[in-house]
Motif scaffolding. Structure first.
Motif, PDB file in Angstrom:
ATOM      1  N   LEU A   5      55.153  35.160  32.342  1.00  0.00           N
ATOM      2  CA  LEU A   5      56.155  34.920  33.375  1.00  0.00           C
ATOM      3  C   LEU A   5      55.814  35.757  34.611  1.00  0.00           C
ATOM      4  CD1 LEU A   5      59.340  34.939  31.129  1.00  0.00           C
ATOM      5  CD2 LEU A   5      58.355  32.966  32.298  1.00  0.00           C
ATOM      6  N   PRO A   6      56.247  35.335  35.787  1.00  0.00           N
ATOM      7  CA  PRO A   6      55.856  36.017  37.021  1.00  0.00           C
ATOM      8  C   PRO A   6      56.391  37.441  37.133  1.00  0.00           C
ATOM      9  CG  PRO A   6      57.595  34.434  37.446  1.00  0.00           C
ATOM     10  CD  PRO A   6      57.140  34.189  36.041  1.00  0.00           C
ATOM     11  N   PHE A   7      55.533  38.338  37.605  1.00  0.00           N
ATOM     12  CA  PHE A   7      55.898  39.710  37.930  1.00  0.00           C
ATOM     13  C   PHE A   7      56.398  40.506  36.715  1.00  0.00           C
ATOM     14  CE2 PHE A   7      57.211  36.956  41.570  1.00  0.00           C
ATOM     15  CZ  PHE A   7      56.099  37.191  42.358  1.00  0.00           C
ATOM     16  N   PHE A   8      56.124  40.046  35.493  1.00  0.00           N
ATOM     17  CA  PHE A   8      56.577  40.748  34.300  1.00  0.00           C
ATOM     18  C   PHE A   8      55.529  41.732  33.796  1.00  0.00           C
ATOM     19  CE2 PHE A   8      60.216  38.411  34.452  1.00  0.00           C
ATOM     20  CZ  PHE A   8      60.954  38.317  33.279  1.00  0.00           C
ATOM     21  N   TYR A   9      54.338  41.640  34.299  1.00  0.00           N
ATOM     22  CA  TYR A   9      53.251  42.554  33.955  1.00  0.00           C
ATOM     23  C   TYR A   9      52.779  42.416  32.506  1.00  0.00           C
ATOM     24  CZ  TYR A   9      55.021  44.537  38.279  1.00  0.00           C
ATOM     25  OH  TYR A   9      55.469  44.689  39.560  1.00  0.00           O
ATOM     26  N   ASP A  10      53.221  41.356  31.809  1.00  0.00           N
ATOM     27  CA  ASP A  10      52.673  41.107  30.483  1.00  0.00           C
ATOM     28  C   ASP A  10      51.194  40.763  30.594  1.00  0.00           C
ATOM     29  OD1 ASP A  10      55.165  41.498  29.467  1.00  0.00           O
ATOM     30  OD2 ASP A  10      55.646  39.385  29.256  1.00  0.00           O
ATOM     31  N   ALA A  11      50.858  40.097  31.670  1.00  0.00           N
ATOM     32  CA  ALA A  11      49.481  39.736  31.980  1.00  0.00           C
ATOM     33  C   ALA A  11      49.381  39.652  33.497  1.00  0.00           C
ATOM     34  CB  ALA A  11      49.117  38.396  31.339  1.00  0.00           C
ATOM     35  N   PRO A  12      48.263  40.018  34.078  1.00  0.00           N
ATOM     36  CA  PRO A  12      48.145  40.003  35.541  1.00  0.00           C
ATOM     37  C   PRO A  12      48.264  38.592  36.099  1.00  0.00           C
ATOM     38  CG  PRO A  12      46.008  40.349  34.509  1.00  0.00           C
ATOM     39  CD  PRO A  12      47.025  40.476  33.414  1.00  0.00           C
ATOM     40  N   PRO A  34      51.666  33.723  44.987  1.00  0.00           N
ATOM     41  CA  PRO A  34      52.363  32.531  45.467  1.00  0.00           C
ATOM     42  C   PRO A  34      51.988  32.257  46.927  1.00  0.00           C
ATOM     43  CG  PRO A  34      53.875  33.976  44.311  1.00  0.00           C
ATOM     44  CD  PRO A  34      52.600  34.751  44.499  1.00  0.00           C
ATOM     45  N   VAL A  35      51.890  30.993  47.304  1.00  0.00           N
ATOM     46  CA  VAL A  35      51.480  30.628  48.666  1.00  0.00           C
ATOM     47  C   VAL A  35      52.558  29.776  49.329  1.00  0.00           C
ATOM     48  CG1 VAL A  35      49.020  30.799  48.180  1.00  0.00           C
ATOM     49  CG2 VAL A  35      50.190  28.626  47.809  1.00  0.00           C
ATOM     50  N   THR A  83      56.759  38.946  47.571  1.00  0.00           N
ATOM     51  CA  THR A  83      55.934  38.568  46.424  1.00  0.00           C
ATOM     52  C   THR A  83      54.625  39.349  46.372  1.00  0.00           C
ATOM     53  OG1 THR A  83      55.055  36.683  47.701  1.00  0.00           O
ATOM     54  CG2 THR A  83      56.912  36.256  46.236  1.00  0.00           C
ATOM     55  N   GLN A  84      54.018  39.601  47.525  1.00  0.00           N
ATOM     56  CA  GLN A  84      52.762  40.342  47.528  1.00  0.00           C
ATOM     57  C   GLN A  84      52.983  41.821  47.213  1.00  0.00           C
ATOM     58  OE1 GLN A  84      49.952  39.390  50.768  1.00  0.00           O
ATOM     59  NE2 GLN A  84      51.166  37.560  51.153  1.00  0.00           N
TER      60      GLN A  84
END
Length: 452
Positions: free
Chosen positions: A154-161, A166-167, A430-431
């Motif tokens: 999932l986004p921004f959860f840091y489980d995986a990079p 997002p653009v 987001t960045q």
């Protein structure tokens, strides 16, 4: 029945002393006891807490106070040596601690701990990576390509990079349209020239992509023929070198022909064709994407099973490859059902990460739908009893920002937006969350003219 009255134990002791009462026999005192803890003043040390537990020790504080008020020599009995002699010896480290800290004290700070990012092994199915745009080496003319998707969590959860940020693609129209004042003021000088409009979106407002909407093709507007409308696509391609999206008017009967003509004119550019949906000839649009090397935007209306059906049909019937599909599950903006849109998108992303192959695609959001909400653009509420809504020149951008950022948390990869301030904030937020930049609040004065 007598009225209940609260009395402190100290007051009771004082009253008894005034009447010269030295002892009480055969009397019981009933009622609720309210305890105020003051451990330092009571003289309850760490040894007492060690043997009897802190909860018992807290109650003991009040008993000690009462005993003192009655004249009992409790202080001598509470010395560390006396307590240690009366019961089993405490460990050496506890006795040492008691000597250094004679009174029981409450901690005033939390134990320091270092945060470490862990890897969640739950998600084993990545989102499909999709490339937008084609350089000369790829057979196109774009200055660079943009990749979206590829997430493994999932986004921004840091489980995986997150492999790609997002653009944002900014909207451009092939004819002047009615827009909120807060938006129109930024495009008044280019509103009659789609090429210049696209160029301004990229060079001044930092758009990652641009979306050219061929709305003049609508039979209820200008009914522009598909081939003539396709010339506008060529104009935009020459004006900017970023990847582009191509949209129709939304007319289900004419859009398939319009998008087919546009796809042919932009052949090899790997544009995002927006969009195919179940209420029109989705197969014709899908095949136009395959024949001309484009990406197909699969649009459905807030219904996960419809999204699965359309994705499946585009792949199996129209022959669209997995790496050429982006989903648009529909954006219901803030005040238009944002919670429903968020939940639908989050369910789609969770289903994909769990292995549903009909959902493992990047997502797009029509974030500009925020401007359809009256609170985003009206001067004031039509209800006289309502409070002041505030400056609409700021209200609208905030509406678009909150809509976009909320859906970014649900997993959206591509945002279609309009207001320059909203674009700047969404990119900055987001960045920053991805650690790509340091947080720097955009200067409002660059985009906002406050109303008098």
């Amino acid at each position: 029945m007598a009225e209940e009255k609260k009395i402190k134990l100290s007051d009771l002791n004082k009253t008894l002393a005034e009447y010269g009462v030295e002892a009480i026999e055969g009397v019981s005192i009933e009622g609720d006891i309210e305890i105020e803890i003051d451990t330092g003043a009571a003289g309850i040390g760490p040894l007492f807490a060690y043997y009897f537990g802190q909860e018992v020790a807290q109650i003991a504080v009040q008993l000690v106070k009462f005993a003192r008020s009655m004249g009992y020599p409790v202080d001598a009995l509470l010395q560390p040596a006396a307590v240690a002699h009366a019961i089993a010896p405490a460990p050496a480290e506890v006795v040492e601690a008691a000597a250094k800290v004679p009174e029981w004290k409450v901690a005033t700070s939390l134990v320091q701990a270092k945060f470490q990012v862990g890897i969640d092994e739950t998600w084993k199915y990545p989102i499909q990576e999709v490339t937008l745009g084609a350089t000369k080496a790829d057979g196109g003319s774009r200055g660079h390509t943009i990749k979206i998707g590829g997430e493994k969590a999932l986004p921004f959860f840091y489980d995986a990079p997150m492999p790609h940020r997002p653009v944002v693609t900014m909207d451009v129209f092939d004819m002047p349209i009615g827009m909120a004042k807060a938006v129109k003021m930024h495009y008044e000088d280019v509103i009659n020239d789609p090429g210049e409009w696209a160029k301004k979106a990229v060079t001044k407002f930092g758009a990652d992509l641009v979306t050219i909407h061929l709305i003049s093709t609508d039979p209820l507007l200008k009914d522009t023929p598909p081939r003539e409308a396709a010339k506008t696509v060529e104009e935009v391609l020459q004006a900017v070198d970023v990847p582009i999206c191509i949209g129709g008017s939304g007319n289900p009967d004419k859009d398939p022909e319009v998008l087919k003509a546009a796809a042919e004119v932009a052949q090899g550019e790997r544009a995002l064709i927006a969009s195919a949906n179940l209420n029109m000839d989705w197969e014709k649009i899908g095949r136009a994407c395959v024949d001309n090397g484009h990406v197909c935007l699969a649009w459905t209306q807030l219904e996960i099973n419809s999204q699965k059906e359309l994705n499946r049909k585009l792949m199996k019937v129209a022959g669209v490859p997995r790496e050429s599909i982006v989903m648009d599950p529909t954006t219901a903006a803030l005040a238009y059902g944002l919670d429903f849109a968020y939940t639908n998108m989050e369910r789609i992303r969770l289903g994909a990460l769990k292995g549903d192959e009909e959902l493992t695609f990047p997502m797009s959001s029509g974030t500009t739908n925020a401007w359809g909400v009256r609170e985003a653009w009206m001067v004031r509420s039509p209800n006289k009893e309502d409070s002041d809504w505030g400056d609409r020149m700021l209200r609208g951008p905030i509406w678009e920002i909150i809509t976009g950022f909320s859906l970014a948390m649900a997993g959206v990869d591509l945002f279609m937006m309009m207001h320059p301030l909203a674009v700047a904030y969404l990119q900055e937020i987001t960045q920053t969350l991805m650690g790509l930049i340091d947080a720097q609040t955009p200067d409002l004065t660059n985009w906002v003219k406050m109303e008098v």
